[in-house]
Motif scaffolding. Sequence first.
Motif, PDB file in Angstrom:
ATOM      1  N   UNK A 198       1.725  -0.783   0.060  1.00  0.00           N
ATOM      2  CA  UNK A 198       0.110   0.109  -0.400  1.00  0.00           C
ATOM      3  C   UNK A 198       1.096   1.150   0.006  1.00  0.00           C
ATOM      4  N   UNK A 199       2.067   1.513   0.691  1.00  0.00           N
ATOM      5  CA  UNK A 199       2.820   2.276   0.180  1.00  0.00           C
ATOM      6  C   UNK A 199       3.797   2.696   0.140  1.00  0.00           C
ATOM      7  N   UNK A 200       4.058   1.972  -0.727  1.00  0.00           N
ATOM      8  CA  UNK A 200       4.521   2.048  -2.474  1.00  0.00           C
ATOM      9  C   UNK A 200       3.523   1.729  -2.915  1.00  0.00           C
ATOM     10  N   UNK A 214       7.245   9.805   5.353  1.00  0.00           N
ATOM     11  CA  UNK A 214       6.995   9.520   6.624  1.00  0.00           C
ATOM     12  C   UNK A 214       6.063   8.022   6.922  1.00  0.00           C
ATOM     13  N   UNK A 215       5.609   7.713   5.600  1.00  0.00           N
ATOM     14  CA  UNK A 215       5.108   5.838   5.134  1.00  0.00           C
ATOM     15  C   UNK A 215       6.125   5.314   5.740  1.00  0.00           C
ATOM     16  N   UNK A 216       7.322   5.318   5.566  1.00  0.00           N
ATOM     17  CA  UNK A 216       9.237   4.713   5.069  1.00  0.00           C
ATOM     18  C   UNK A 216       9.244   3.787   6.828  1.00  0.00           C
ATOM     19  N   UNK A 276       3.352  12.322  11.148  1.00  0.00           N
ATOM     20  CA  UNK A 276       4.634  12.024  12.199  1.00  0.00           C
ATOM     21  C   UNK A 276       4.020  11.545  13.580  1.00  0.00           C
ATOM     22  N   UNK A 277       3.083  12.560  13.946  1.00  0.00           N
ATOM     23  CA  UNK A 277       3.354  12.878  15.171  1.00  0.00           C
ATOM     24  C   UNK A 277       1.892  10.931  15.530  1.00  0.00           C
ATOM     25  N   UNK A 278       1.266  10.844  14.183  1.00  0.00           N
ATOM     26  CA  UNK A 278      -0.073   9.922  14.288  1.00  0.00           C
ATOM     27  C   UNK A 278       1.277   8.361  14.833  1.00  0.00           C
ATOM     28  N   UNK A 279       1.907   8.783  14.015  1.00  0.00           N
ATOM     29  CA  UNK A 279       2.992   7.212  14.119  1.00  0.00           C
ATOM     30  C   UNK A 279       3.888   7.035  14.570  1.00  0.00           C
ATOM     31  N   UNK A 280       4.042   8.529  15.970  1.00  0.00           N
ATOM     32  CA  UNK A 280       5.261   8.236  16.502  1.00  0.00           C
ATOM     33  C   UNK A 280       6.237   8.312  16.479  1.00  0.00           C
TER      34      UNK A 280
END
Length: 348
Positions: free
Chosen positions: A197-199, A209-211, A342-346
């Motif tokens: 999905x990220x790709x 940020x997803x990576x 980025x905050x959501x993903x800590x």
Amino acid sequence: MPDVIVAPEVRDLTTLSRQLTAWLGAQLPEAQDIRLENLAYPFGAGQSHETILFDASWTARGRPEALGCVVRIKPGRHTVFPDDFFEEQYRVMRVMHDGGRVRVARPLWFEPDPSILGAPFFLMEKCRGRVAVSVPPYAQAGWVAEATPAQRAKMWENGVRQLAAIQHTPLSAVQFLRGPDGAREGLPQEWDKYVRFVAWLSRDRPWPVLEAGLKRLADRWPAHQPAGVVWGDARLGNMMFNDQFEVVAVMDWEQPSLGGALHDLAWWLFLSNMMHGEAPGRPHLEGMGTRGETLALWREVTGVPTDDIEWYEDFTALKISCLSIRTAGLKGLPPPDEQALARRLKLV
């Protein structure tokens, strides 16, 4: 606040009525005088698939027959997910319905031929009840917000018990959900889905940020990986309730997998917190169970420990981030703010 139709695309319902009337005639060879009425899109839900409600009536062997139906049409241009599990969602609904533990709408027919409606579709029996819609948010307006604390407590308990009941499904009955080589089942299958999905999202523009979110999760890989079926969009808004606040249908099985028992629980916790969480500034719905109460009830019903659930919640944050990017693009809206992601993903 007015009701809002939420659908990836809409079509002329008079034309659809003619098409489905002819198609139903082939499915019901003894039926005469088939009539379709009350065709309508549902309000406040259904962003990923075109879904239309209708009532069918006919005469068979001199006796009148009637059936409330829902047609769900495979999305074309407006695909939310990179993976196509359209037929699988019908098949998993049939397994759940036949098993009797999970309340789902009775599947009726699957039609793979795209020439009839422009895409494959399936029909299921219409259930009668109310849905906690996302537009407008159910925690802010509508029947859930207006319910008493005791009614909401009953709704919460029944919802969590149905969520947990999914994990009683024998994996032998859903082997058609196996993933690709190297990610056939378990956490590797669910992980592979979102790495891809990220790709997929990164074809249009890079999303570092997803990576980084994937790397953070990979560096903290959980030891606890219980087997189980993934519903895929486990939230209160994908359940239908009757007037007694009991679940009559668990809906939207469009991203099922054999990814493991804790993914749906984590998704439920994450989305519940977004809608009516315990953090300051969020709407408080008295009667809805706390995070701790939800975990305890789910463990009681499933018998599965919830160790490492925090990791699965962090994984859910990445999944939701992927969905927010994709749905913003489909709606022509600006992409989500990367600092917020980025905050959501800590990561900060």
